[in-house]
Design a protein around this motif. Structure first.
Motif, PDB file in Angstrom:
ATOM      1  N   ARG A 144      -8.505   5.769  -1.199  1.00  0.00           N
ATOM      2  CA  ARG A 144      -8.014   4.712  -2.076  1.00  0.00           C
ATOM      3  C   ARG A 144      -6.492   4.812  -2.192  1.00  0.00           C
ATOM      4  O   ARG A 144      -5.962   5.899  -2.429  1.00  0.00           O
ATOM      5  CB  ARG A 144      -8.629   4.839  -3.471  1.00  0.00           C
ATOM      6  CG  ARG A 144     -10.135   4.639  -3.511  1.00  0.00           C
ATOM      7  CD  ARG A 144     -10.495   3.177  -3.358  1.00  0.00           C
ATOM      8  NE  ARG A 144     -11.935   2.975  -3.410  1.00  0.00           N
ATOM      9  CZ  ARG A 144     -12.620   2.791  -4.532  1.00  0.00           C
ATOM     10  NH1 ARG A 144     -11.990   2.782  -5.698  1.00  0.00           N
ATOM     11  NH2 ARG A 144     -13.924   2.604  -4.494  1.00  0.00           N
ATOM     12  N   ARG A 178      -2.940  -2.597  -2.615  1.00  0.00           N
ATOM     13  CA  ARG A 178      -4.353  -2.817  -2.311  1.00  0.00           C
ATOM     14  C   ARG A 178      -4.492  -3.347  -0.897  1.00  0.00           C
ATOM     15  O   ARG A 178      -3.521  -3.789  -0.268  1.00  0.00           O
ATOM     16  CB  ARG A 178      -4.952  -3.815  -3.307  1.00  0.00           C
ATOM     17  CG  ARG A 178      -4.209  -5.154  -3.341  1.00  0.00           C
ATOM     18  CD  ARG A 178      -4.786  -6.106  -4.359  1.00  0.00           C
ATOM     19  NE  ARG A 178      -4.060  -7.382  -4.378  1.00  0.00           N
ATOM     20  CZ  ARG A 178      -4.519  -8.474  -4.955  1.00  0.00           C
ATOM     21  NH1 ARG A 178      -5.686  -8.460  -5.593  1.00  0.00           N
ATOM     22  NH2 ARG A 178      -3.809  -9.592  -4.922  1.00  0.00           N
ATOM     23  N   ASP A 211     -11.024  -7.489  -2.373  1.00  0.00           N
ATOM     24  CA  ASP A 211     -10.364  -6.183  -2.410  1.00  0.00           C
ATOM     25  C   ASP A 211     -11.279  -5.155  -1.745  1.00  0.00           C
ATOM     26  O   ASP A 211     -12.469  -5.054  -2.072  1.00  0.00           O
ATOM     27  CB  ASP A 211     -10.075  -5.779  -3.858  1.00  0.00           C
ATOM     28  CG  ASP A 211      -9.127  -4.585  -3.943  1.00  0.00           C
ATOM     29  OD1 ASP A 211      -9.081  -3.786  -2.993  1.00  0.00           O
ATOM     30  OD2 ASP A 211      -8.431  -4.463  -4.970  1.00  0.00           O
ATOM     31  N   ALA A 253     -11.458  -2.102  -2.170  1.00  0.00           N
ATOM     32  CA  ALA A 253     -11.987  -1.139  -3.137  1.00  0.00           C
ATOM     33  C   ALA A 253     -13.292  -1.622  -3.759  1.00  0.00           C
ATOM     34  O   ALA A 253     -14.066  -0.813  -4.270  1.00  0.00           O
ATOM     35  CB  ALA A 253     -10.956  -0.882  -4.235  1.00  0.00           C
ATOM     36  N   VAL A 283       0.838  -1.203   0.000  1.00  0.00           N
ATOM     37  CA  VAL A 283       0.000   0.000   0.000  1.00  0.00           C
ATOM     38  C   VAL A 283       0.872   1.253   0.000  1.00  0.00           C
ATOM     39  O   VAL A 283       1.806   1.389   0.806  1.00  0.00           O
ATOM     40  CB  VAL A 283      -0.944  -0.001   1.217  1.00  0.00           C
ATOM     41  CG1 VAL A 283      -1.664   1.333   1.339  1.00  0.00           C
ATOM     42  CG2 VAL A 283      -1.944  -1.145   1.107  1.00  0.00           C
TER      43      VAL A 283
END
Length: 580
Positions: free
Chosen positions: A398, A403, A415, A417, A344
């Motif tokens: 985000r 991720r 995920d 997201a 990340v």
């Protein structure tokens, strides 16, 4: 810069009906002006003719025209009243609509939208958009009147005297030409003024937010020089805008006055030579100033248009930012799952830094059963991206790289997201570093609408140390707190937020399994720090997972897992790619 931005009509419904109403009032105003001119001409013409010939004036010949003149004057007064009344209402509605859209869109963009800082957006949504009101009240009506009234009056003058109409046609384009020249010469003045106000507002907001820390280190006097410098810059920008307004108004007044004088001299010479009748000559003399009046007022209010459209353009820049695509997958129950951070990285605003950078970790969550909780600490130097990591795990931000996965045993990792926020956020309790409380009583701030018994409320307050705060307040739990928690210190607001979070599940509902705390001991003394530690232990004992952004060794010692967070400078080539 467009005099009327089409985006304003698309974004604000109040602007659409206001433009239509102003156009209708412009048509009515054109008719009233023409009637007034003919009524004056037919009233004065016979009086002048009778006086020069030595014959008595027949009142019956001019009485109907005098009555029509009164009606025209009353109509113009009514149109002006309606325009002013509905302009004020429409301006308030348009500003309110845009302000609501800017705030809602900024919230939807997340805590760190691109382009505007949160302080700059706050200044824009408050004082910045107020500049749009003078544009809607004063400039836009005159602009529409110019488009409707001026051509109509030129056509009427053409029917009365083609020479005067020709003079008007030749001189009228000079007015917008000079306005364009003024606009070119002063391009960016209003934008600079708005930016200086935003910088001043952002500096003051940041200073107020950090004032307790500055006072703790004895540095509260230092930023005063910076605020004064920004205030002086704002003053100079405002005075520059006023100078532009006065100079442009003077130039346009001089130009239109000379144009009307040319028409009047031409009519007078041809009247002496007998080349034009008296009544049409008087009508032309009455109509000539009215032909230029809307343009004169447009020039006088030119600064209102530049300020208003600059503010609107900044608002549209925020509204045009694309919203992140929300996930549609339902979040699984978090108890017993594992959060996986896979490389990340988040670009730190306008700095050439990625913070965090390449963060990889597995964070098992508690089981949700008593004794099965966990404490996870995010550790790292200031600016490493600890709070940003917490925002990523909350689903508010985000990552630019990598991720976050929700790993459920026996299932394919999901995920974050792709997860629907509406199913994720109810499973998370968030206590920020500087909690902000809604206006109401202290009890309302803590219970947040939940049906909480007095004994449960008192027990939670004892755990967080809020009971001492309540005892010191004049009305106890019924003490009102202002917007953002006015009347309470940062440490007291933090105890309120901790107590509210501790009450999750007290009404019988399952408490959120994940609690995220951002620097919960930053503004507390040793006793307050011990309160936080006791609260974290209480959460862990109930089976919940506490993810805490920690600096102090006491919190780190309490953690079952410590995740180190670090930042990385963005190389020149990477920075160029990011900005594209």
């Amino acid at each position: 810069m467009k005099p009327l931005d089409p985006r304003l009509l698309r974004r604000a419904r109040a602007a659409r009906w206001y433009v239509a109403l102003t156009a209708a009032l412009g048509v009515a105003a054109a008719g009233a002006v023409v009637v007034q001119a003919f009524a004056i001409a037919h009233s004065l013409g016979p009086a002048v003719t009778a006086g020069s010939a030595g014959t008595p004036l027949v009142l019956a010949d001019v009485t109907p025209w005098l009555g029509l003149l009164v009606v025209a004057l009353a109509a113009r007064a009514g149109i002006a009243w309606a325009q002013e009344r509905y302009a004020q209402k429409a301006a308030a509605d348009v500003v309110a609509e845009l302000r609501e859209q800017v705030v809602a869109h900024t919230v939807a963009l997340g805590p760190r939208p691109a382009g505007e800082s949160s302080a700059a957006t706050a200044t824009l949504a408050t004082r910045g958009l107020d500049d749009l009101a003078p544009y809607l009240v004063r400039y836009l009506p005159q602009l529409l009147l110019t488009a409707i009234l001026t051509p109509a009056l030129v056509l009427v003058v053409l029917g009365l005297d083609w020479v005067s109409a020709l003079i008007c046609v030749v001189t009228l384009p000079l007015v917008p030409l000079f306005m364009w020249l003024v606009g070119v010469m002063t391009a960016g003045a209003s934008e600079r003024r708005l930016r200086s106000i935003e910088r001043l507002g952002a500096q003051v907001l940041d200073l107020l937010a950090g004032l307790p820390t500055l006072r703790a280190f004895g540095r509260e006097i230092g930023p005063g020089a910076r605020v004064r410098a920004l205030g002086d810059a704002s003053r100079r920008a405002t005075m520059g805008t006023l100078r532009i307004a006065f100079l442009s108004g003077m130039v346009l007044e001089l130009l239109t006055t000379l144009s009307v004088a040319i028409v009047a001299v031409g009519v007078g010479l041809r009247l002496v030579e007998g080349m034009i009748a008296l009544v049409p000559a008087i009508a032309v003399l009455v109509l000539a100033p009215e032909v230029y009046l809307p343009l004169r007022r447009v020039g006088a209010e030119f600064h209102a248009s530049t300020d208003g459209l600059a503010a609107a353009d900044r608002a549209f820049a925020v509204l045009d930012q694309p919203l992140p695509v929300a996930g549609t997958v339902a979040a699984p129950p978090l108890a017993g799952t594992t959060l996986v951070l896979d490389g990340v990285g988040v670009r730190a605003g306008d700095r050439d830094v990625t913070a965090p950078a390449g963060l990889t970790a597995r964070v098992p969550l508690g089981t949700g059963r008593p004794g099965g909780g966990r404490v996870v600490a995010l550790r790292g130097p200031s600016g490493a991206g600890k709070t940003t990591t917490a925002l990523v795990l909350l689903g508010l931000l985000r990552p630019d790289e990598g991720r976050v996965l929700v790993d459920v045993d026996g299932a394919t990792p999901i995920d974050l997201a792709e997860v629907d926020p509406a199913t994720w956020w109810p499973q998370v309790t968030w206590v920020p570093q500087r909690p902000s409380l809604a206006p109401g009583t202290l009890r309302d701030a803590v219970t947040d609408g939940r049906d909480t018994g007095a004994d449960t409320l008192a027990a939670a307050a004892r755990t967080t140390g809020l009971d001492a705060v309540v005892d010191a307040l004049p009305h106890g739990w019924d003490t009102p707190v202002g917007l953002g928690g006015t009347g309470l210190s940062v440490g007291q607001r933090q105890r309120v937020a901790l107590t509210s979070a501790l009450l999750d599940g007290a009404d019988g509902a399952a408490p959120p399994p994940l609690v995220v705390l951002d620097e919960p001991t930053a503004h507390l003394d040793a006793r307050g720090e011990q309160v936080v530690l006791d609260t974290v232990r209480a959460w862990r004992d109930t089976g919940r997972t506490v993810l805490v952004v920690a600096h102090r060794a006491s919190l780190l010692a309490l953690a079952d897992q410590v995740v180190d967070v670090a930042a990385r400078r963005v190389e020149a080539d990477d920075a160029e790619v990011v900005t594209r």
